[in-house]
Write an enzyme that holds these catalytic residues in place. Structure first.
Site, short mmCIF file in Angstrom:
data_model
loop_
_atom_site.label_atom_id
_atom_site.label_comp_id
_atom_site.label_asym_id
_atom_site.label_seq_id
_atom_site.Cartn_x
_atom_site.Cartn_y
_atom_site.Cartn_z
N GLY A 1 -17.20 -20.24 -28.16
CA GLY A 1 -15.83 -19.96 -27.94
C GLY A 1 -15.06 -21.17 -27.50
O GLY A 1 -15.72 -21.98 -26.68
N ASP B 1 -10.20 -22.29 -33.11
CA ASP B 1 -11.05 -23.59 -32.55
C ASP B 1 -10.28 -24.86 -32.53
O ASP B 1 -10.39 -25.81 -31.64
CB ASP B 1 -12.34 -23.47 -33.38
CG ASP B 1 -13.25 -22.32 -33.07
OD1 ASP B 1 -12.95 -21.42 -33.38
OD2 ASP B 1 -14.18 -22.56 -31.99
O1 MRU Z 1 -18.86 -19.65 -33.37
P1 MRU Z 1 -18.24 -19.36 -32.11
O2 MRU Z 1 -18.63 -18.09 -31.53
O3 MRU Z 1 -18.08 -20.46 -31.03
O4 MRU Z 1 -16.61 -19.14 -32.72
C1 MRU Z 1 -15.82 -18.68 -31.84
C2 MRU Z 1 -14.46 -18.50 -32.39
O5 MRU Z 1 -14.02 -18.85 -33.55
C3 MRU Z 1 -13.24 -18.00 -31.55
O6 MRU Z 1 -12.26 -17.18 -32.08
C4 MRU Z 1 -12.53 -19.25 -31.23
O7 MRU Z 1 -13.18 -20.15 -30.54
C5 MRU Z 1 -11.54 -18.90 -30.11
S1 MRU Z 1 -12.21 -18.26 -28.55
C6 MRU Z 1 -10.84 -17.86 -27.65
#
Ligand code: MRU
Length: 339
Positions: free
Chosen positions: A52, A238
């Site tokens: 996240g 992200d």
């Molecule tokens: O691959 P991840 O689990 O790190 O991806 C996370 C996401 O895509 C979330 O939607 C993003 O980081 C926003 S967290 C508030």
């Protein structure tokens, strides 16, 4: 409800460490992982034990604090080693801009010693929680205004709760606020193949918060929107380019397309720091490609022909014109096209 301890500093015990709630074990078990080197922390980041975008930012600041403590002595800090390890950590996952920002923020305090770096990491964690509180409140207000009726049904993808952000969440936090206001009917959570952050993590957090929910496969998300089951789509980010294009978990773009077609509000909730002025458009956002094994097997059981070549981007890019608003702690940035 017990607050989740997602990313924390441990200065006691057997030397300094960053303690992580190991998200790979959820929802089956709440387990903690103790990273006492930057290499261990980077491996935890790569394997999504911590994940996240905002939590990756915390891994970045606390990672530099860890390096500074490990490579400090009465003779001073081995600055070159700290910088080398920190720069490596910043590159472990390339899409989420907060990881790099967290590392850079902490490195700016390196000359003042390990205690100053750690103090900066604690400050970043506290500011992150404040930003989440402000952004989620603004986003919930906007959803109520845009939807204009109650109860409200939302849809989300991936995991944007406290597990992804530290206290408060982003898209998930706004959904929790709607629930606390008594205006939420239910949330549909997309399972989020291939690593199932929706099924494993968002459902766990929804259950914990007592929020009404149903789980759907990713490809049911657009159908749910088209079939009138969703009043607003809320997602995290992200990285957001300077022109408003949004990189988020793979599967976000199809939800935005469906939302636009059905006239359903599509909100991105994220801290302001996610908007990267150095990234002009979505085309400039580096998209992380992950291992084929994530796609060719489910829970260790092969699901396809051995050796099948795989396309496994972890994120996609949603053009700003499909976004109703990017909501941060300071503003609601509305797309001129999708209002
Ligand atoms: O691959 P991840 O689990 O790190 O991806 C996370 C996401 O895509 C979330 O939607 C993003 O980081 C926003 S967290 C508030």
């Amino acid at each position: 409800m017990e607050p989740l301890r997602v990313v924390e500093w441990d200065g006691d015990g057997d030397g300094p460490a960053v303690v992580l709630l190991d998200q790979r074990a959820l929802p089956g078990a709440v387990e903690y992982l103790r990273a006492s080197t930057v290499a261990e922390l980077g491996e935890a980041v790569r394997e999504l034990a911590v994940r996240g975008a905002p939590c990756l930012g915390l891994a970045g600041v606390y990672g530099v604090a860890l390096a500074a403590h490990r490579h400090g002595s009465v003779h001073g800090t081995d600055l070159d080693t700290v910088r080398r390890e920190s720069e490596w950590l910043a590159r472990v996952r390339p899409t989420a801009v907060p990881l790099r920002l967290g590392v850079e923020r902490a490195l700016r305090h390196l000359a003042d010693g390990p205690a100053a770096v750690l103090a900066e990491a604690h400050a970043a964690a506290a500011q992150g929680a404040q930003a989440n509180a402000a952004a989620t409140s603004r986003a919930a207000d906007l959803v109520e205004e845009l939807v204009g009726h109650r109860p409200i049904r939302t849809l989300t993808v991936c995991n944007t709760g406290d597990l992804a952000t530290g206290p408060g969440g982003t898209a998930f936090g706004a959904i929790r606020r709607l629930h606390e206001r008594g205006v939420l009917a239910e949330t549909l959570a997309c399972e989020t193949r291939p690593l199932l952050q929706g099924a494993r993590l968002t459902i766990w957090e929804l259950e914990r918060a007592g929020i009404g929910h149903r789980l759907c496969v990713d490809s049911a998300g657009p159908a749910a929107i088209a079939n009138g089951l969703v009043d607003a789509v809320l997602v995290g980010a992200d990285r957001i380019a300077a022109n408003g294009d949004v990189a988020n978990k793979i599967g976000t773009y199809m939800l935005a397309c469906a939302a636009q077609r059905s006239g359903v509000p599509f909100l991105v909730v994220a801290p302001e720091e996610t908007i990267d002025p150095d990234t002009a458009t979505g085309a400039d956002i580096p998209i992380e490609e992950r291992a084929a094994a994530e796609v060719t097997a489910l829970a260790g059981v092969p699901t396809t022909v051995p050796g099948t070549p795989v396309y496994n981007p972890a994120f996609d890019v949603t053009p700003f014109e499909l976004v109703t608003a990017v909501v941060t702690e300071t503003r609601a940035w509305c797309s001129a096209v999708r209002t």
